[in-house]
Motif scaffolding. Structure first.
Motif, PDB file in Angstrom:
ATOM      1  N   GLU A  34       0.693  -1.428   0.395  1.00 37.19           N
ATOM      2  CA  GLU A  34      -0.164   0.444   0.557  1.00 37.19           C
ATOM      3  C   GLU A  34       1.249   1.344   0.091  1.00 37.19           C
ATOM      4  OE1 GLU A  34      -2.988  -0.501   3.227  1.00 37.19           O
ATOM      5  OE2 GLU A  34      -4.111  -1.357   1.952  1.00 37.19           O
ATOM      6  N   MET A  35       1.986   0.975   0.812  1.00 37.24           N
ATOM      7  CA  MET A  35       2.646   2.139   0.445  1.00 37.24           C
ATOM      8  C   MET A  35       3.674   1.924  -0.837  1.00 37.24           C
ATOM      9  SD  MET A  35       6.937   2.809   2.437  1.00 37.24           S
ATOM     10  CE  MET A  35       7.672   0.866   1.159  1.00 37.24           C
ATOM     11  N   LEU A  36       3.994   1.027  -1.748  1.00 34.77           N
ATOM     12  CA  LEU A  36       4.196   1.902  -2.707  1.00 34.77           C
ATOM     13  C   LEU A  36       3.231   1.825  -3.689  1.00 34.77           C
ATOM     14  CD1 LEU A  36       6.292   0.406  -4.663  1.00 34.77           C
ATOM     15  CD2 LEU A  36       5.253  -1.179  -4.753  1.00 34.77           C
ATOM     16  N   ALA A  37       1.913   1.918  -3.543  1.00 34.30           N
ATOM     17  CA  ALA A  37       0.712   2.251  -4.071  1.00 34.30           C
ATOM     18  C   ALA A  37       1.111   3.578  -4.698  1.00 34.30           C
ATOM     19  CB  ALA A  37      -0.121   2.301  -3.787  1.00 34.30           C
ATOM     20  N   MET A  38       1.092   4.569  -2.948  1.00 34.09           N
ATOM     21  CA  MET A  38       0.908   5.676  -2.612  1.00 34.09           C
ATOM     22  C   MET A  38       2.268   6.008  -3.788  1.00 34.09           C
ATOM     23  SD  MET A  38      -0.793   5.939   1.060  1.00 34.09           S
ATOM     24  CE  MET A  38       0.304   5.118   1.475  1.00 34.09           C
ATOM     25  N   VAL A  39       3.613   5.821  -3.259  1.00 33.32           N
ATOM     26  CA  VAL A  39       5.146   6.420  -3.768  1.00 33.32           C
ATOM     27  C   VAL A  39       5.266   6.073  -5.281  1.00 33.32           C
ATOM     28  CG1 VAL A  39       7.055   6.484  -3.171  1.00 33.32           C
ATOM     29  CG2 VAL A  39       5.844   6.373  -1.460  1.00 33.32           C
ATOM     30  N   ASN A  40       4.760   5.252  -5.536  1.00 36.44           N
ATOM     31  CA  ASN A  40       5.104   4.850  -6.638  1.00 36.44           C
ATOM     32  C   ASN A  40       4.012   4.060  -7.558  1.00 36.44           C
ATOM     33  OD1 ASN A  40       5.992   3.595  -9.185  1.00 36.44           O
ATOM     34  ND2 ASN A  40       8.011   3.708  -8.356  1.00 36.44           N
ATOM     35  N   ILE A  93       3.168   3.452 -10.801  1.00 31.03           N
ATOM     36  CA  ILE A  93       3.899   2.349 -11.696  1.00 31.03           C
ATOM     37  C   ILE A  93       4.200   1.209 -11.348  1.00 31.03           C
ATOM     38  CG2 ILE A  93       5.789   2.067 -13.007  1.00 31.03           C
ATOM     39  CD1 ILE A  93       4.974   5.155 -13.720  1.00 31.03           C
ATOM     40  N   ALA A  94       5.406   0.942 -10.068  1.00 26.40           N
ATOM     41  CA  ALA A  94       5.426  -0.156  -9.791  1.00 26.40           C
ATOM     42  C   ALA A  94       4.050  -0.609  -8.877  1.00 26.40           C
ATOM     43  CB  ALA A  94       6.739  -0.190  -8.729  1.00 26.40           C
ATOM     44  N   PHE A  95       3.529  -0.615  -8.313  1.00 19.51           N
ATOM     45  CA  PHE A  95       2.224  -1.087  -7.338  1.00 19.51           C
ATOM     46  C   PHE A  95       1.062  -1.943  -8.196  1.00 19.51           C
ATOM     47  CE2 PHE A  95      -2.070  -1.736  -6.082  1.00 19.51           C
ATOM     48  CZ  PHE A  95      -1.432  -2.498  -4.749  1.00 19.51           C
ATOM     49  N   VAL A 128       0.808  -5.512  -8.822  1.00 19.47           N
ATOM     50  CA  VAL A 128      -0.187  -6.423  -8.795  1.00 19.47           C
ATOM     51  C   VAL A 128      -0.701  -7.485 -10.150  1.00 19.47           C
ATOM     52  CG1 VAL A 128      -3.041  -6.199  -9.005  1.00 19.47           C
ATOM     53  CG2 VAL A 128      -1.188  -4.454  -7.555  1.00 19.47           C
ATOM     54  N   ARG A 129      -0.316  -7.118 -11.133  1.00 17.50           N
ATOM     55  CA  ARG A 129      -0.048  -8.182 -12.303  1.00 17.50           C
ATOM     56  C   ARG A 129       0.680  -8.737 -12.452  1.00 17.50           C
ATOM     57  NH1 ARG A 129      -0.075  -2.786 -14.601  1.00 17.50           N
ATOM     58  NH2 ARG A 129       2.027  -3.321 -15.377  1.00 17.50           N
ATOM     59  N   ILE A 130       1.852  -8.480 -11.840  1.00 19.33           N
ATOM     60  CA  ILE A 130       2.439 -10.386 -11.725  1.00 19.33           C
ATOM     61  C   ILE A 130       2.270 -11.268 -11.209  1.00 19.33           C
ATOM     62  CG2 ILE A 130       5.072 -10.873 -10.601  1.00 19.33           C
ATOM     63  CD1 ILE A 130       5.960  -7.531 -11.774  1.00 19.33           C
ATOM     64  N   ARG A 131       1.679 -10.571  -9.464  1.00 22.18           N
ATOM     65  CA  ARG A 131       1.104 -11.654  -8.793  1.00 22.18           C
ATOM     66  C   ARG A 131       0.047 -12.757  -9.306  1.00 22.18           C
ATOM     67  NH1 ARG A 131      -3.445 -11.671  -5.570  1.00 22.18           N
ATOM     68  NH2 ARG A 131      -3.152 -13.191  -3.452  1.00 22.18           N
ATOM     69  N   LYS A 132      -0.722 -11.485 -10.256  1.00 19.29           N
ATOM     70  CA  LYS A 132      -2.234 -12.279 -10.847  1.00 19.29           C
ATOM     71  C   LYS A 132      -1.679 -13.771 -11.566  1.00 19.29           C
ATOM     72  CE  LYS A 132      -6.702 -11.977 -13.072  1.00 19.29           C
ATOM     73  NZ  LYS A 132      -6.219 -12.268 -13.756  1.00 19.29           N
ATOM     74  N   VAL A 165      -3.226   5.697 -11.804  1.00 18.22           N
ATOM     75  CA  VAL A 165      -3.206   4.672 -11.506  1.00 18.22           C
ATOM     76  C   VAL A 165      -2.886   3.567 -13.073  1.00 18.22           C
ATOM     77  CG1 VAL A 165      -5.277   2.528 -10.752  1.00 18.22           C
ATOM     78  CG2 VAL A 165      -5.718   4.749 -10.113  1.00 18.22           C
ATOM     79  N   ALA A 166      -2.117   2.656 -11.936  1.00 14.69           N
ATOM     80  CA  ALA A 166      -1.577   1.402 -13.296  1.00 14.69           C
ATOM     81  C   ALA A 166      -2.069   0.115 -14.333  1.00 14.69           C
ATOM     82  CB  ALA A 166      -0.435   0.926 -13.131  1.00 14.69           C
ATOM     83  N   ARG A 167      -2.877   0.331 -15.534  1.00 11.44           N
ATOM     84  CA  ARG A 167      -3.763  -0.969 -15.469  1.00 11.44           C
ATOM     85  C   ARG A 167      -3.506  -2.228 -14.977  1.00 11.44           C
ATOM     86  NH1 ARG A 167      -0.941  -4.901 -18.452  1.00 11.44           N
ATOM     87  NH2 ARG A 167       1.093  -4.621 -19.013  1.00 11.44           N
ATOM     88  N   GLY A 168      -4.643  -3.074 -15.057  1.00  8.45           N
ATOM     89  CA  GLY A 168      -4.725  -4.387 -14.247  1.00  8.45           C
ATOM     90  C   GLY A 168      -5.272  -3.897 -13.042  1.00  8.45           C
TER      91      GLY A 168
END
Length: 404
Positions: free
Chosen positions: A162-168, A170-172, A176-180, A367-370
């Motif tokens: 969640e920290m990654l989602a706020m700071v970056n 793109i990476a977040f 999410v897509r990689i995990r899926k 917000v990144a795709r996925g």
């Protein structure tokens, strides 16, 4: 009298807990029948007359709590069988029946099969029942500890991501897509232990918070990097390992992250892990390598068609395990194409998934795709939407039933 009878005869529970499932393995049918006779009242009992038959049964049954195996069997002895059974059913508690005082075989069984208890043949019914009861208790402790550990770790990882989602973002979005994709590949490949892989996938991009924004964006879209920028990217796995090194029980996760940059033909570094954990790390690293590189290729130049992505991956000889690429092709080939819609802001709802990156009018990624839409995401889009934003439409699809 009625009250007294009610106290003496409490009502039976509507859904009694299932009986513990015991697997007995012996090449002598009369021994198997005796074991089943003594255990069946309080347990569900399955039997096999040899190691190969028992291993096939373990592939089908996921609820085996205890394995009781004879030592001396033709083809595959009890020590060899239990060593393989440990990989197929790591939570099952293993016990060995032996009619011989073979010290070497006992040592092998302890080291390779991690045997919980030895029983001498012939085994008295009372001794057998006591030993199996202790093994069932041990199984409950092991599974309860594992569930608690996974929940605790997932909570910690959720906070980090969640920290990654706020700071970056793109990476977040990529994590999410990689995990899926990694989870879907693990399912298709029938990998037993996968929570470590899923945690590794979510943490694989955490080091990107240290990158300058321009470098992070170039890496995301697959744009050419300078030598210094490439050095920063190559140093991320070691940086992530250093950041996470002091979190307990993440040894296998760290090994996956450490080894995924290596090619399939590389020599894995699984220091400090047992045989079973090392296997999980090697398999997880191979899956994560494919998932990350597939997403990088699909993100380049606003998206690359999957057939071109697959050709590129297959062309990198020695980098990926062929059977993982086969699983990727089968997964994408059989997966139904998402029903993508272009919707206005007022039509978006929680649970939908963005099919394209969402950017501000100035080109900044929101917000990144996925990424699956939440109330917080909707608030953020409303905040950055321009005047007259009702004319803007976003590409989304509805998440399937298995989506997170």
């Amino acid at each position: 009298m009625r009250a007294l009878r009610a106290r003496r005869d409490p009502p039976m529970p509507l859904n009694p807990p299932p009986k513990p499932h015991i697997l007995c393995v012996d090449d002598e049918p009369q021994v198997l029948e005796s074991l089943k006779l003594n255990l069946r009242r309080a347990h569900t009992v399955s039997t096999a007359t040899g190691g190969a038959e028992a291993l096939a049964l373990l592939d089908q049954a996921s609820d085996i709590a205890v394995i009781v195996s004879d030592m001396r069997m033709p083809g595959m002895n009890g020590a060899a069988f239990l060593a393989q059974a440990r990989h197929k059913a790591p939570d099952a508690v293993r016990m060995l029946l032996t009619g011989q005082s073979d010290l070497d075989a006992a040592i092998t069984a302890v080291n390779d099969g991690q045997v919980f208890r030895f029983l001498s043949k012939p085994c008295a019914p009372a001794q057998l029942l006591d030993a199996v009861a202790a093994a069932v208790t041990q199984h409950r402790l092991l599974t309860s500890e594992r569930v608690l550990l996974q929940q605790t770790l997932h909570g910690s990882i959720q906070a980090l991501t969640e920290m990654l989602a706020m700071v970056n973002p793109i990476a977040f979005g990529r994590s999410v897509r990689i995990r899926k994709l990694a989870s879907e590949l693990a399912t298709r490949l029938q990998l037993g232990e996968r929570w470590q892989l899923e945690v590794a996938a979510m943490l694989s991009q955490i080091g990107h918070v240290t990158l300058p924004a321009q470098v992070a964006e170039k890496a995301y879209y697959g744009l050419p990097l300078s030598a210094d920028e490439d050095r920063l990217i190559q140093g991320l796995p070691a940086l992530v390992e250093k950041l996470l090194a002091h979190i307990p029980r993440l040894e296998t996760v760290l090994a996956i992250l450490r080894n995924h940059p290596l090619g399939h033909d590389g020599v894995p570094d699984t220091r400090g892990l047992g045989a079973a954990e090392a296997l999980v790390a090697r398999q997880g690293a191979g899956v994560l390598r494919v998932a990350i590189d597939c997403d990088i290729l699909e993100s380049a130049d606003n998206g690359t068609a999957f057939d071109a992505v697959l050709r590129t991956l297959r062309g990198r000889t020695g980098t990926y395990a062929p059977h993982v690429l086969d699983a990727l092709e089968a997964l994408r080939g059989t997966k139904a194409t998402a029903d993508i819609q272009k919707l206005a802001l007022r039509e978006l709802s929680v649970g939908m998934v963005f099919a394209e990156d969402v950017k501000t009018p100035g080109g900044v990624l929101l917000v990144a795709r996925g990424y699956q839409i939440t109330e917080r995401v909707l608030d953020r889009i409303r905040e950055f939407s321009p005047a007259g934003g009702s004319q803007v439409r976003w590409a989304v699809f509805r998440a399937g039933p298995g989506a997170d």
